[in-house]
Design a protein around this motif. Structure first.
Motif, mmCIF file in Angstrom:
data_model
loop_
_atom_site.group_PDB
_atom_site.id
_atom_site.type_symbol
_atom_site.label_atom_id
_atom_site.label_comp_id
_atom_site.label_asym_id
_atom_site.label_seq_id
_atom_site.Cartn_x
_atom_site.Cartn_y
_atom_site.Cartn_z
ATOM 1 N N LEU A 108 0.979 -0.972 0.405
ATOM 2 C CA LEU A 108 0.415 0.599 -0.336
ATOM 3 C C LEU A 108 1.192 0.890 0.462
ATOM 4 O O LEU A 108 0.647 2.445 -0.452
ATOM 5 C CB LEU A 108 -1.181 -0.333 1.600
ATOM 6 C CG LEU A 108 -2.215 -1.109 1.316
ATOM 7 C CD1 LEU A 108 -2.902 -0.615 2.623
ATOM 8 C CD2 LEU A 108 -3.148 -0.698 0.021
ATOM 9 N N ASN A 109 1.967 0.925 1.206
ATOM 10 C CA ASN A 109 2.946 2.652 0.938
ATOM 11 C C ASN A 109 3.711 2.399 -0.697
ATOM 12 O O ASN A 109 3.128 3.633 -0.729
ATOM 13 C CB ASN A 109 3.832 2.035 1.488
ATOM 14 C CG ASN A 109 3.054 1.872 3.670
ATOM 15 O OD1 ASN A 109 2.053 2.631 3.475
ATOM 16 N ND2 ASN A 109 4.513 1.801 4.062
ATOM 17 N N ARG A 110 3.533 1.313 -1.390
ATOM 18 C CA ARG A 110 4.484 1.957 -2.621
ATOM 19 C C ARG A 110 3.593 1.845 -3.832
ATOM 20 O O ARG A 110 3.156 3.051 -4.712
ATOM 21 C CB ARG A 110 5.150 0.447 -2.556
ATOM 22 C CG ARG A 110 5.280 0.090 -4.494
ATOM 23 C CD ARG A 110 6.098 -1.642 -4.968
ATOM 24 N NE ARG A 110 5.885 -2.297 -3.782
ATOM 25 C CZ ARG A 110 5.049 -3.418 -5.469
ATOM 26 N NH1 ARG A 110 3.977 -2.319 -6.182
ATOM 27 N NH2 ARG A 110 3.779 -3.873 -4.529
ATOM 28 N N LEU A 111 2.149 1.578 -3.793
ATOM 29 C CA LEU A 111 1.559 1.851 -5.133
ATOM 30 C C LEU A 111 0.236 3.197 -4.587
ATOM 31 O O LEU A 111 0.119 3.199 -5.667
ATOM 32 C CB LEU A 111 0.386 1.077 -4.597
ATOM 33 C CG LEU A 111 0.840 -0.991 -5.521
ATOM 34 C CD1 LEU A 111 -0.188 -1.925 -5.372
ATOM 35 C CD2 LEU A 111 1.170 -0.645 -6.415
ATOM 36 N N THR A 112 0.038 4.206 -3.302
ATOM 37 C CA THR A 112 -0.467 5.121 -3.455
ATOM 38 C C THR A 112 -0.209 5.848 -3.954
ATOM 39 O O THR A 112 1.688 5.851 -3.475
ATOM 40 C CB THR A 112 -1.033 4.881 -1.696
ATOM 41 O OG1 THR A 112 0.213 5.216 -1.085
ATOM 42 C CG2 THR A 112 -2.168 4.076 -1.375
ATOM 43 N N PRO A 113 -0.651 7.017 -4.462
ATOM 44 C CA PRO A 113 0.247 8.198 -4.992
ATOM 45 C C PRO A 113 0.892 9.290 -3.771
ATOM 46 O O PRO A 113 0.692 9.272 -2.986
ATOM 47 C CB PRO A 113 -1.250 9.526 -5.312
ATOM 48 C CG PRO A 113 -2.278 8.363 -5.640
ATOM 49 C CD PRO A 113 -2.049 6.956 -4.767
ATOM 50 N N GLY A 114 2.330 9.826 -4.640
ATOM 51 C CA GLY A 114 3.254 10.212 -4.060
ATOM 52 C C GLY A 114 4.723 8.760 -3.493
ATOM 53 O O GLY A 114 4.565 7.982 -2.924
ATOM 54 N N LYS A 115 5.023 10.051 -3.489
ATOM 55 C CA LYS A 115 6.406 9.179 -2.978
ATOM 56 C C LYS A 115 7.227 9.672 -1.861
ATOM 57 O O LYS A 115 8.321 10.040 -1.620
ATOM 58 C CB LYS A 115 7.752 10.213 -3.973
ATOM 59 C CG LYS A 115 7.711 9.477 -5.820
ATOM 60 C CD LYS A 115 8.243 8.412 -5.771
ATOM 61 C CE LYS A 115 7.783 7.579 -7.278
ATOM 62 N NZ LYS A 115 6.401 6.924 -6.954
ATOM 63 N N HIS A 116 6.403 10.704 -0.914
ATOM 64 C CA HIS A 116 6.642 10.883 0.606
ATOM 65 C C HIS A 116 6.627 9.856 1.260
ATOM 66 O O HIS A 116 6.570 8.333 0.913
ATOM 67 C CB HIS A 116 5.716 11.831 1.388
ATOM 68 C CG HIS A 116 4.377 11.255 1.143
ATOM 69 N ND1 HIS A 116 3.700 11.266 -0.210
ATOM 70 C CD2 HIS A 116 3.416 10.690 1.809
ATOM 71 C CE1 HIS A 116 2.494 11.051 -0.322
ATOM 72 N NE2 HIS A 116 2.653 10.558 1.314
ATOM 73 N N LYS A 117 7.327 9.370 2.627
ATOM 74 C CA LYS A 117 7.809 8.508 3.361
ATOM 75 C C LYS A 117 6.016 8.405 4.321
ATOM 76 O O LYS A 117 5.525 9.580 4.736
ATOM 77 C CB LYS A 117 8.081 8.549 4.489
ATOM 78 C CG LYS A 117 8.209 7.505 5.632
ATOM 79 C CD LYS A 117 9.113 6.895 5.628
ATOM 80 C CE LYS A 117 9.262 5.321 7.358
ATOM 81 N NZ LYS A 117 9.392 4.217 6.330
ATOM 82 N N LYS A 118 5.388 7.152 3.816
ATOM 83 C CA LYS A 118 4.454 6.918 4.228
ATOM 84 C C LYS A 118 4.217 5.499 5.718
ATOM 85 O O LYS A 118 5.033 4.687 4.759
ATOM 86 C CB LYS A 118 3.245 6.246 2.310
ATOM 87 C CG LYS A 118 2.800 7.037 2.024
ATOM 88 C CD LYS A 118 2.378 6.620 0.745
ATOM 89 C CE LYS A 118 2.692 7.053 -0.724
ATOM 90 N NZ LYS A 118 2.289 6.088 -1.738
#
Ligand SMILES: *Cc1c(COP(=O)(O)O)cnc(C)c1O
Length: 445
Positions: A108-118
């Motif tokens: 999910l952290n990889r696939l959701t929009p945005g390159k910030h830390k998730k």
């Protein structure tokens, strides 16, 4: 590939005698408060076909409401679930953690929009994801107000029911509702008083004005919106509206939450619908398409927001069940390895051109709209914008009689929504669209 033969085939009337007998038991045993889109009992399903207990093969244009995007009983989902069930069924992630949960969060952290830390958490349902997204936003901002939109749908728990727009059937008699939920006008081009061309600009201006004057930007914890409204009737906000809201949120320290429960996981031709205009939500709520039909949901977002809640503040007994996580890893692998984002765009192009051709022939079609494999037609009284729910009922009944499952939606009960599994064979898709065309033709004179 599915072992279910990919052909439409009716061997009895709909419903057949075996379905009818079980539906009698359903009526005896199950609360009458539950709806039923199609009166048959399923036996097996896969690809674009649902087979009922009488042996009727029905074309599935609903995917269990955008859940089985990878198809029913998809190979990787089945294999992963079988292996997981044999290894262990439950420990509770908060008691003894397991790798599957962590891998789903990483995905999910990889696939959701945005390159910030998730970071992410996992839950059981879309409603639970929205509840948690709001809890996190309130805790992070130390504010209370939640902004939602007309025609929005966010679930059936007390908070999400309060966030949902439509009274009947979702809210009628179920109050009192949760406080500090503020509903704003939706940018709905077809029905915007100033006309579709002015909708984006006027709606944004009005919503920002209302937030400023009626709530106060500094009191708003979260703005929650579906990038394309699902139950509301596949209302696609005009370009500029979502980026404008997101910008206002950022400027005012408000958490922008995208409810991608229905639009997520390749449905719209991109992994998430927010990507279409480059919108980067602070938090994103996911569910439906995440796990090939097993109950799972997620909240993913900026690490500093996700980590702002006190230890032990989030969780749940079953959230991120190891079996659902195994299924999700299978479903996500299927989407990526089978290029289902691209496939959703192709399915969308086929549906959209067929629906636009129908709109040329039939004056009860007020609008064709959607994105990717999420397309709808809004039915009106010819020559007006007056909703035509009677036509909807007749069209759905006609399609069901021919073995095509089609879902409805819309605040006015006048929208046909098409959400086929993304693995539906193309001939079945064309066949379903032909039958829909006949159905609309049969009531248009
Ligand atoms: C279905 C849906 C929900 C609620 O999900 P459940 O799993 O039914 O609780 C929330 N938001 C949207 C946009 C949905 O389509």
């Amino acid at each position: 590939m599915t072992k279910i033969p990919q052909v439409r085939n009716l061997v009895t009337a709909i419903p057949g005698p075996k379905s009818q007998a079980i539906l009698t038991r359903r009526a005896e045993a199950v609360s009458s408060a539950l709806g039923m889109a199609m009166p048959v009992i399923v036996d097996r399903a896969g690809g674009g076909i649902i087979i009922d207990v009488d042996g009727n093969s029905i074309i599935d244009m609903g995917a269990g409401i955008a859940v089985v995007n990878v198809g029913n009983s998809a190979d990787r989902v089945v294999a992963n679930v079988q292996a997981q069930v044999e290894a262990f069924t439950h420990t509770c992630f908060m008691v003894v953690p397991y790798l599957g949960y962590i891998e789903v969060c990483e995905a999910l952290n990889r696939l959701t929009p945005g390159k910030h830390k998730k970071k992410s958490i996992l839950l059981n349902s879309g409603a639970e994801a929205l509840e948690n997204a709001v809890k996190i936003a309130r805790s992070y901002t130390k504010r209370q107000a939640v902004v939602v939109f007309e025609h929005g749908y966010h679930g059936r728990t007390n908070l999400t029911m309060s966030m949902t727009a439509k009274n009947m059937p979702y809210k009628e008699g179920f109050g009192p509702f949760a406080p500090e939920v503020y509903r704003m006008p939706m940018a709905y081009p077809l029905r915007w008083p100033g006309g579709a061309h002015a909708c984006a600009e006027q709606a944004l201006e009005l919503v920002i004005h209302k937030m400023e004057k009626e709530i106060g930007g500094k009191n708003i914890a979260a703005i929650v919106i579906e990038p394309i409204q699902g139950e509301g009737g596949f209302i696609v906000p005009p370009k500029g509206f979502l980026p404008g809201l997101s910008k206002y949120a950022t400027e005012n320290g408000i958490v922008f939450i995208a409810d991608e429960v229905q639009t997520g996981f390749a449905r719209t031709g991109q992994m998430f619908a927010s990507e279409d205009e480059g919108v980067t939500p602070d938090l994103i709520a996911t569910a439906k398409g995440i796990a090939g039909g097993l109950p799972l949901a997620g909240v993913t977002g900026r690490a500093e927001i996700m980590d702002s809640v006190h230890g032990g503040g989030l969780g749940g007994t079953y959230g991120g069940s190891p079996i659902a996580c195994a299924a999700a890893l299978g479903a996500i692998a299927t989407i990526e390895e089978e290029n289902l984002c691209a496939r959703a765009a192709e399915i969308g192009a086929i549906m959209s051109s067929a629906l636009h051709a129908m709109a040329k022939k039939y004056s009860i079609i007020g609008e064709v709209r959607g994105r990717g494999a999420m397309q709808a037609i809004e039915l009106v009284m010819p020559g007006t914008l007056e909703p035509n729910p009677q036509a909807l009922a007749a069209i759905i009944k006609f399609c069901q009689g021919k073995g095509v499952l089609i879902l409805s939606a819309g605040t006015y009960g006048n929208v046909i929504r098409l959400l086929p599994p993304l693995v539906i064979p193309e001939n079945l898709l064309h066949e379903a669209l032909d039958i829909l065309d006949q159905a609309i033709g049969s009531i248009s004179s």
